[in-house]
Write an enzyme that holds these catalytic residues in place. Structure first.
Site, PDB file in Angstrom:
ATOM      1  N   ASP A 155       0.847  -1.190   0.000  1.00  0.00           N
ATOM      2  CA  ASP A 155       0.000   0.000   0.000  1.00  0.00           C
ATOM      3  C   ASP A 155       0.887   1.247   0.000  1.00  0.00           C
ATOM      4  OD1 ASP A 155      -2.404   1.635   0.529  1.00  0.00           O
ATOM      5  OD2 ASP A 155      -1.546   1.848   2.542  1.00  0.00           O
ATOM      6  N   ILE A 156       0.318   2.393  -0.378  1.00  0.00           N
ATOM      7  CA  ILE A 156       1.108   3.630  -0.415  1.00  0.00           C
ATOM      8  C   ILE A 156       0.963   4.463   0.857  1.00  0.00           C
ATOM      9  CG2 ILE A 156       1.430   5.846  -1.566  1.00  0.00           C
ATOM     10  CD1 ILE A 156       0.819   4.580  -4.207  1.00  0.00           C
ATOM     11  N   ASP A 157      -0.203   5.097   0.991  1.00  0.00           N
ATOM     12  CA  ASP A 157      -0.391   6.079   2.063  1.00  0.00           C
ATOM     13  C   ASP A 157      -0.490   5.412   3.426  1.00  0.00           C
ATOM     14  OD1 ASP A 157      -0.605   8.535   0.376  1.00  0.00           O
ATOM     15  OD2 ASP A 157      -2.279   7.416  -0.467  1.00  0.00           O
TER      16      ASP A 157
ATOM     17  N   THR B 287      -2.775   0.221  -4.463  1.00  0.00           N
ATOM     18  CA  THR B 287      -3.273   1.468  -3.900  1.00  0.00           C
ATOM     19  C   THR B 287      -4.692   1.788  -4.343  1.00  0.00           C
ATOM     20  OG1 THR B 287      -2.832   3.867  -3.799  1.00  0.00           O
ATOM     21  CG2 THR B 287      -2.244   2.741  -5.829  1.00  0.00           C
TER      22      THR B 287
ATOM     23  N   LYS C  61      -8.439  -5.167  -3.616  1.00  0.00           N
ATOM     24  CA  LYS C  61      -7.005  -5.449  -3.673  1.00  0.00           C
ATOM     25  C   LYS C  61      -6.721  -6.947  -3.558  1.00  0.00           C
ATOM     26  CE  LYS C  61      -5.278  -1.040  -1.797  1.00  0.00           C
ATOM     27  NZ  LYS C  61      -4.378  -0.407  -0.793  1.00  0.00           N
TER      28      LYS C  61
ATOM     29  N   ASP D 275      -2.117  -0.814   6.051  1.00  0.00           N
ATOM     30  CA  ASP D 275      -2.444  -0.166   7.326  1.00  0.00           C
ATOM     31  C   ASP D 275      -3.913   0.159   7.502  1.00  0.00           C
ATOM     32  OD1 ASP D 275      -2.289   1.963   5.300  1.00  0.00           O
ATOM     33  OD2 ASP D 275      -2.445   3.344   7.003  1.00  0.00           O
TER      34      ASP D 275
END
Length: 273
Positions: free
Chosen positions: A9-11, A43, A196, A219
């Site tokens: 994941d990114i953020d 993402t 996802k 997260d």
């Protein structure tokens, strides 16, 4: 069994609170690539919001893949060739829009190329999304977007307004769509067959990898589906408490290069043994 595919994941995961890739995370990803491990960004962002990161991390080469729109789109990064493309119908869009108006929450819908809102008073979080993912905003009435192919729609508002709207969502919507909360002010609505987890599973199968050879790092609630299907689910120390219950490992926070810690501890050590 060694990990051969890492979905990240990114953020709140890959990036620190300054939305930067730390040197430790950069190096761990390069070391994983050098060991032959596929590192795949997974993402909720659309593809324009990921391209700078793919370039920065050297994940835009032949054989690299990216998962965007929370699984609504999976493609090869070097060619743009699509493996999965799950889009909402115009009827879906209209029903989502009507409910947004009924619940009194701002909304927008996103194509591969832009963000469309029918809110004349454009919501501040629509502007935030536009800045975050490098996409233009278009004000259009529902009648003017009948020809658009929306990959996802979003209810976006102040957390208390959004939570009040979520509490009133009909069960029929949960039955009909994939609905995930990605931040306190974003609720994302996708085709039922888009998430996802489905994307990671499909990609692993294409690469002839088993579940045990996959790792997912996340997260937030929109990461749950990929954490549930990965053989090695890793949750950030700053991640949601409920997600930590399904994790095999809890890594360090995004402020402390948790992605690097996860790769170094639970992936690369197998290759160095």
């Amino acid at each position: 069994m060694s990990i051969k595919l890492i979905a990240v994941d990114i953020d709140g995961t890959l990036l620190n609170s300054q939305r930067q890739v730390t040197p430790e995370v950069f190096q761990a990803i390069q070391d994983a690539k050098a060991a032959g491990v596929k590192v795949v960004i997974a993402t909720g962002r659309p593809i324009p919001g990921v391209l700078p990161l793919l370039e920065e991390l050297n994940l835009n080469q032949d054989g690299d893949y990216v998962i965007t729109f929370n699984g609504g789109l999976v493609q090869e990064t070097s060619t743009g060739n699509e493996l999965i493309r799950e889009t909402l119908s115009y009827e879906d869009y209209l029903d989502i829009e009507v409910l947004a108006n009924k619940l009194g929450v701002h909304s927008h819908a996103i194509t591969k190329d832009g963000i469309y809102t029918s809110n004349r008073n454009i919501g501040r979080y629509t502007v935030h999304e536009s800045t975050l993912v490098h996409m233009p905003i278009y004000y259009r009435t529902p009648e003017e977007v009948a020809d658009k192919e929306f990959v996802k729609a979003m209810y976006i508002d102040e957390p208390e307004i959004l939570d009040a709207a979520i509490a009133k969502l009909p069960q029929e919507f949960y039955d009909r769509f994939t609905i995930v909360k990605s931040t306190p002010f974003y609720l994302e609505i996708l085709k039922k067959t888009a998430n996802k987890g489905i994307a990671v599973t499909h990609l692993a199968e294409k690469l002839s990898l088993t579940k045990e050879e996959t790792m997912a790092i996340g997260d937030e609630e929109n990461d749950r589906s990929m954490l549930e299907v990965a053989g090695c689910p890793v949750v950030m120390e700053n991640g949601k408490t409920e997600l930590k219950k399904i994790a095999k490992h809890i890594t360090k926070s995004n402020a402390k290069s948790g992605v690097a810690h996860a790769i170094n501890e639970w992936v690369l050590k197998d290759y160095q043994a």
